[in-house]
Design an enzyme around this catalytic site. Structure first.
Site, PDB file in Angstrom:
ATOM      1  CG  HIS A 176      -1.796   1.058   1.376  1.00 10.63           C
ATOM      2  ND1 HIS A 176      -3.012   1.042   0.767  1.00 10.63           N
ATOM      3  CD2 HIS A 176      -1.684   2.246   1.986  1.00 10.63           C
ATOM      4  CE1 HIS A 176      -3.627   2.176   1.022  1.00 10.63           C
ATOM      5  NE2 HIS A 176      -2.835   2.930   1.760  1.00 10.63           N
ATOM      6  NE  ARG A 203      -5.613  -3.158  -9.112  1.00  7.97           N
ATOM      7  CZ  ARG A 203      -4.457  -2.530  -9.361  1.00  7.97           C
ATOM      8  NH1 ARG A 203      -4.429  -1.241  -9.534  1.00  7.97           N
ATOM      9  NH2 ARG A 203      -3.320  -3.218  -9.409  1.00  7.97           N
ATOM     10  NE  ARG A 237      -8.759  -6.837 -11.583  1.00  9.44           N
ATOM     11  CZ  ARG A 237      -7.687  -6.702 -10.805  1.00  9.44           C
ATOM     12  NH1 ARG A 237      -6.527  -7.224 -11.176  1.00  9.44           N
ATOM     13  NH2 ARG A 237      -7.752  -6.044  -9.682  1.00  9.44           N
ATOM     14  CD  GLU A 252      -3.808 -11.534 -11.844  1.00 14.23           C
ATOM     15  OE1 GLU A 252      -3.182 -10.595 -11.345  1.00 14.23           O
ATOM     16  OE2 GLU A 252      -5.035 -11.623 -11.785  1.00 14.23           O
ATOM     17  CG  ASN A 297       1.226  -5.723  -8.926  1.00 15.95           C
ATOM     18  OD1 ASN A 297       2.258  -5.276  -9.404  1.00 15.95           O
ATOM     19  ND2 ASN A 297       0.117  -5.023  -8.836  1.00 15.95           N
ATOM     20  CG  ASP A 298      -1.654 -11.294  -7.879  1.00 19.29           C
ATOM     21  OD1 ASP A 298      -1.253 -11.510  -6.719  1.00 19.29           O
ATOM     22  OD2 ASP A 298      -2.696 -10.693  -8.139  1.00 19.29           O
ATOM     23  NE  ARG A 341      -0.089  -7.843  -4.620  1.00 14.46           N
ATOM     24  CZ  ARG A 341      -1.007  -7.548  -5.536  1.00 14.46           C
ATOM     25  NH1 ARG A 341      -1.576  -8.526  -6.237  1.00 14.46           N
ATOM     26  NH2 ARG A 341      -1.352  -6.327  -5.794  1.00 14.46           N
ATOM     27  CB  CYS A 372      -2.462  -3.860 -16.129  1.00 13.77           C
ATOM     28  SG  CYS A 372      -3.013  -5.452 -15.520  1.00 13.77           S
TER      29      CYS A 372
HETATM   30  C1  PEP Z   1      -1.414  -7.597 -10.673  1.00 13.36           C
HETATM   31  O1  PEP Z   1      -1.504  -8.622  -9.994  1.00 13.36           O
HETATM   32  O2  PEP Z   1      -0.333  -7.199 -11.187  1.00 13.36           O
HETATM   33  C2  PEP Z   1      -2.596  -6.763 -10.901  1.00 13.36           C
HETATM   34  C3  PEP Z   1      -2.575  -5.755 -11.751  1.00 13.36           C
HETATM   35  O3  PEP Z   1      -3.700  -7.039 -10.163  1.00 13.36           O
HETATM   36  P1  PEP Z   1      -3.876  -6.612  -8.612  1.00 13.36           P
HETATM   37  O4  PEP Z   1      -2.681  -5.769  -8.234  1.00 13.36           O
HETATM   38  O5  PEP Z   1      -5.157  -5.864  -8.550  1.00 13.36           O
HETATM   39  O6  PEP Z   1      -3.891  -7.930  -7.942  1.00 13.36           O
HETATM   40 MG    MG Z   2      -3.457  -9.367  -9.514  1.00 14.10          MG
END
Ligand code: PEP
Ligand code: MG
Length: 557
Positions: free
Chosen positions: A187, A285, A321, A410, A433-434, A444, A481
């Site tokens: 965050h 999102r 999404r 992801e 990210n995932d 993460r 993304c």
């Molecule tokens: C990701 O996982 O990179 C992603 C864009 O989705 P979120 O961060 O919402 O899990």
């Molecule tokens: Mg994700």
């Protein structure tokens, strides 16, 4: 002699300043009593302290804007809340508690009543505890909780920042952020980037930095310099961030198109994306419209929420999404609360197995919103792992007339089976990210694992390449993304790996565009090759930064 600490670079820019540390948590006052003769004085102390805290919160609210101001003025009403104030007084009179102990107990009792009531009331429990800490700090003379306001610009050093603390961060005062905890997708990192505050997280040795010393930090390189020389301080201060503007057309120096899009979660963010000249929305999102809800929103409610975002991008691309509920974003109407490993549980598209009707109603709402607005709408599903999941999702979209249906990549399995997946999905969007979390088996949210949790990991870059190669076999476009798309140094590498669009926080658009505009497509491919050849994430980042040294110097990145 200056020393350099290193951490994860999460928000670019250089800053120099005096350190202000986040206050330690306010300790629980001991269970002590006052003499009968001191009871009136203790009651008077409770009243004086609650008034003082209320006044300081109102002053903070007056100096804040937008959501932060709203949050603070609501919180300012709490110290005088009759339930809290009169219960504290009662505890002094009837239980001979000390003023600070009485306030602590009264606030805890109120918070405990609120917690089981569900959002939004349960969320007020956190505010009650915040006010409790402020009043107890006032009574005991310790530093109040929250971001300090020393009256001059400073570098904030903390273990990590709570969402409530970040609501009050003012980029004009907090010139840099250094934390010992938090990961690159935590965050704190996402907020620092959104506000444009240079930040380095998961810094080893940050706990030793002391109040009042001067540090120089580089949020692009991930370094924090202690005991810097005057020249080093001057150089950092002179490297004032140039306010660049994105012209709304992403491309490399030789004209290879790279769409530069925005990540948004609500209509307000969509407006910010328009203001930053985003070419469209690469990730909407939708779950953020519904966080804190106990029940599924009706189709009509959903249509209204989606139209708010689509309306901002008439004639432009918007990738919606479907609900990504679960793990760090649980939604009570689809998420089980008894999973031992929620990140590996029923989240994202997987919730549609138990609740197919929720996905159907959401797709129906998206289709209605798309029909009512002129945005060019695509839909994608999060957490897709297999070909059958892809086929089921694309079929469901097509039944409702949503012909541009894609998948997020992801899960490493999807990257490795990209060729089969893109036989059916019309586009892909890599959630780095995932994808990083699952490729590296590193939560993460954990600061301790930050060295693993970066998309510079050669293994993650391999998965990006595999995804692009598989999709290219069917002529399908792939974008990124995740937070990696906002890393201006990584952007040319991603483009060199075959990525055709990058979707990010609007604030990052201008820097990413500026770097791409100075690098040819052939050079992007060379940089991708260079990064893939490196043995570690650090080596990959250092090698690419070195190869781009002149560009980064010119742009002060
Ligand atoms: C990701 O996982 O990179 C992603 C864009 O989705 P979120 O961060 O919402 O899990
Ligand atoms: Mg994700």
């Amino acid at each position: 002699m200056s020393t350099t600490l290193t951490g994860a670079p999460v928000s670019p820019g250089r800053a120099a300043g005096v350190v202000v540390t986040m206050p330690a948590p306010v300790p629980e006052p001991p269970l002590a009593t006052v003499a009968e003769t001191d009871v009136d004085a203790a009651v008077e102390r409770v009243r004086a302290a609650t008034t003082a805290v209320q006044e300081s919160l109102l002053a903070l609210a007056a100096g804040a804007t937008g959501t932060a101001a709203d949050v603070l003025s609501v919180t300012a009403a709490l110290p005088a809340d009759p339930t809290l104030a009169s219960d504290a007084e009662r505890r002094v009179r009837a239980g001979s508690r000390t003023a600070e102990r009485a306030v602590w107990e009264a606030a805890d009792a109120l918070a405990a009543q609120l917690e089981p009531l569900g959002p939004p009331l349960s969320e007020r429990a956190r505010d009650v505890r915040d006010v409790r800490d402020r009043v107890v700090a006032e009574l005991t003379g310790v530093r109040p909780p929250g971001v300090p306001a020393p009256g001059h610009p400073f570098v904030l050093v903390a273990d990590d920042l709570a969402p409530a603390d970040t609501a009050t961060l003012d980029p004009a005062v907090v010139v840099g952020i250094v934390t010992s905890g938090g990961g690159p997708t935590s965050h704190t990192a996402i907020l620092a980037r959104t506000l444009g505050i240079p930040a380095v997280v998961a810094v080893q040795g940050a706990a030793d930095i002391v109040e009042g010393e001067t540090v120089v930090l580089d949020g692009g390189a991930g370094t924090v310099l202690r005991d810097p020389s005057d020249d080093e301080v001057r150089a950092a201060r002179d490297a004032v961030r140039v306010e660049r503007v994105f012209d709304g057309h992403g491309r490399t120096s030789d004209g290879h198109r790279v769409e530069l899009l925005a990540n948004v979660a609500d209509p307000e963010a969509a407006q910010a994306a328009v203001a930053a000249n985003a070419e469209g929305v690469g990730l909407f999102r939708t779950e953020f419209c519904f966080l804190g809800r106990d029940t599924e929103p009706s189709v009509a409610e959903q249509v209204a929420a989606y139209r708010g975002v689509l309306a901002a991008f008439g004639g432009k691309k918007v990738v919606v999404r479907t609900l990504d509920a679960g793990a760090d974003k649980p939604l009570p109407f689809v998420t089980a609360d008894d999973e031992p490993n929620p990140a590996l549980g029923v989240r994202g598209l997987r919730t549609a197995v138990r609740h197919p009707e929720v996905l159907d109603r959401q797709l129906q709402a998206i289709a209605e919103a798309a029909a009512a607005e002129s945005a060019d709408v695509s839909v994608m599903a999060p957490m897709v792992a297999t070909v059958p999941e892809t086929v089921a999702f694309v079929d469901a979209c097509e039944r409702l007339g949503l012909s541009r249906a894609g998948v997020m990549v992801e899960v490493p399995a999807a990257a490795l089976r990209s060729r089969s997946i893109f036989a059916r999905a019309t586009f892909g969007s890599i959630g780095t990210n995932d994808l990083t979390q699952y490729a590296m088996a590193a939560d993460r949210m954990l600061g301790d694992l930050a060295p693993l949790s970066t998309s510079w990991q050669p293994a993650v870059l391999e998965l990006v390449r595999a995804t692009c190669d598989g999709a290219a076999a069917h002529g399908r476009p792939v974008g990124v993304c995740g937070e990696a798309a906002a890393d201006a140094v990584l952007a040319p590498v991603l483009v060199g790996l075959g990525v055709r669009s990058l979707s990010m926080t609007p604030r990052a658009l201008a820097d990413v565009a500026a770097v791409l505009a100075r690098v040819s497509f052939v050079r992007c491919r060379e940089l991708a090759h260079l990064a893939l050849e490196q043995p570690t994430a650090d080596a990959a980042r250092t090698a690419v930064r070195g190869a781009l040294a002149e560009v980064l110097e010119e742009l002060s990145l």
